[in-house]
Design an enzyme around this catalytic site. Structure first.
Site, mmCIF file in Angstrom:
data_model
loop_
_atom_site.group_PDB
_atom_site.id
_atom_site.type_symbol
_atom_site.label_atom_id
_atom_site.label_comp_id
_atom_site.label_asym_id
_atom_site.label_seq_id
_atom_site.Cartn_x
_atom_site.Cartn_y
_atom_site.Cartn_z
ATOM 1 N N GLU A 2 0.788 -1.226 0.167
ATOM 2 C CA GLU A 2 -0.179 0.388 0.178
ATOM 3 C C GLU A 2 1.071 1.154 -0.103
ATOM 4 O OE1 GLU A 2 -3.336 1.533 2.114
ATOM 5 O OE2 GLU A 2 -1.955 1.012 3.741
ATOM 6 N N ARG B 24 13.011 1.589 2.252
ATOM 7 C CA ARG B 24 11.933 1.010 1.742
ATOM 8 C C ARG B 24 11.931 1.773 0.278
ATOM 9 N NH1 ARG B 24 6.887 0.313 4.293
ATOM 10 N NH2 ARG B 24 6.114 -0.433 2.776
ATOM 11 N N ARG C 92 6.966 10.067 8.050
ATOM 12 C CA ARG C 92 7.016 9.154 7.024
ATOM 13 C C ARG C 92 6.616 10.279 5.457
ATOM 14 N NH1 ARG C 92 7.077 3.653 7.213
ATOM 15 N NH2 ARG C 92 8.434 3.473 8.898
ATOM 16 N N HIS D 281 1.226 5.970 10.168
ATOM 17 C CA HIS D 281 0.451 6.369 9.135
ATOM 18 C C HIS D 281 -1.209 6.659 9.727
ATOM 19 C CE1 HIS D 281 3.049 3.790 7.066
ATOM 20 N NE2 HIS D 281 3.190 4.874 5.934
ATOM 21 N N CYS E 81 -2.518 -2.712 4.919
ATOM 22 C CA CYS E 81 -0.892 -1.576 4.090
ATOM 23 C C CYS E 81 -1.039 -2.734 3.431
ATOM 24 C CB CYS E 81 -0.130 -2.201 5.366
ATOM 25 S SG CYS E 81 -0.784 -1.565 6.372
HETATM 26 C C1 CIR Z 1 7.502 0.114 8.160
HETATM 27 O O1 CIR Z 1 7.604 0.817 8.721
HETATM 28 O O2 CIR Z 1 7.474 0.757 6.579
HETATM 29 C C2 CIR Z 1 6.395 -0.978 8.209
HETATM 30 N N1 CIR Z 1 7.009 -2.081 8.691
HETATM 31 C C3 CIR Z 1 5.421 -0.907 8.307
HETATM 32 C C4 CIR Z 1 4.966 -0.389 8.139
HETATM 33 C C5 CIR Z 1 3.121 -0.356 7.310
HETATM 34 N N2 CIR Z 1 2.020 0.079 6.156
HETATM 35 C C6 CIR Z 1 0.624 0.534 6.814
HETATM 36 O O3 CIR Z 1 0.527 1.295 7.236
HETATM 37 N N3 CIR Z 1 0.764 1.005 5.077
#
Ligand code: CIR
Length: 260
Positions: free
Chosen positions: A68, A88, A133, A163, A251
């Site tokens: 996502e 990422r 982020r 988020h 996600c």
């Molecule tokens: C992160 O910290 O980026 C991942 N471990 C978790 C991302 C979760 N993504 C979301 O809620 N859209």
């Protein structure tokens, strides 16, 4: 009306899933269990009529299954994001490759950063969270793209979560499921129906509404009952391993109103 989806893009968790990013203290994630939970998630989407495109895991990106965060899908347009954590950033490559030629592509450019988990759509309204982020520049770039397409956009400062969608998700064109704080937030004042999760079940605020069903995390009985009393068909899935990595239900997929 709830959104109708025909297809979804997902990415499998890999054997180094537990090496991903987390702020949590729920213990080490188990990659094998995550794979099984991911399979159950995919099976559920398929049972709701979605055709799945499944990307293989890439060991370079242990968080890659949280697909996502790599794109915002707006009908025939994919906006490829600029993920806010450097580990990422490269995840967008495989997703761009998969969507190019199928959808029109726009891109959030540096120094803008934006994670898809910060972008909530409720009908023709979008809510963009400013978080660790997603920065103002990234949010502003997406806002311009969305407003050019006739969408309403609100930008919200997010304090407590990774988020925005950790605390609020959409149920249909005029309904949300959210934590108490967002039920009273001025940005959501125009939303017709707000179902509020109890404080003890905040994680359950991240649900995935697909084709007249609401998928929630298993183990949140009060939230389940609130949704069912509102007349919604609920499916509960085990998300324990994703939760350990700060992930939840939205996600794990990108959803499309057309066949991919
Ligand atoms: C992160 O910290 O980026 C991942 N471990 C978790 C991302 C979760 N993504 C979301 O809620 N859209």
């Amino acid at each position: 009306m709830s959104p109708v989806y025909k297809s979804a893009l997902v990415r499998k968790p890999g054997s180094n899933f537990a090496a991903g990013l987390t702020h949590g203290n729920l213990g080490l994630a188990n990659a094998q269990k995550a794979m099984l939970q991911h399979e159950a998630y995919c099976d559920t989407l398929a049972s709701l009529g979605l055709a799945l495109r499944v990307l293989e895991a890439d060991p370079e990106y242990p968080d890659g299954c949280f697909v996502e965060d790599t794109a915002i899908i707006l009908d025939d347009l994919a906006v490829i994001t600029s993920p806010g954590h450097p580990d990422r950033a490269g995840e967008t490559r495989a997703v761009r490759k998969e969507l190019e030629g199928r959808l029109a592509i726009s891109t959030i450019e540096a120094p803008g950063t934006l994670d898809g988990g910060d972008v909530l759509r409720v009908g023709n309204r979008f809510f963009i969270g400013l978080t660790e982020r997603t920065n103002q520049d990234g949010a502003g770039q997406l806002q311009s793209i969305l407003e050019d397409r006739g969408m309403d956009v609100a930008i919200i400062e997010v304090r407590r979560f990774l988020h925005l969608k950790s605390g609020v998700t959409g149920l249909d064109d005029d309904s949300i499921l959210c934590i108490e704080e967002y039920a009273g937030h001025e940005s959501f004042a125009g939303i017709g129906r707000k179902l509020v999760v109890p404080d003890s079940e905040e994680y359950a605020a991240n649900c995935l509404s697909v084709n007249d069903h609401v998928i929630i995390a298993d183990g949140f009985p009060q939230t389940r009952s609130i949704l069912e009393k509102a007349g919604l068909a609920v499916i509960a899935l085990n998300t324990t391993e994703f939760r350990k990595m700060d992930g939840a239900l939205t996600c794990l997929s990108l959803l499309f109103s057309q066949a991919l």
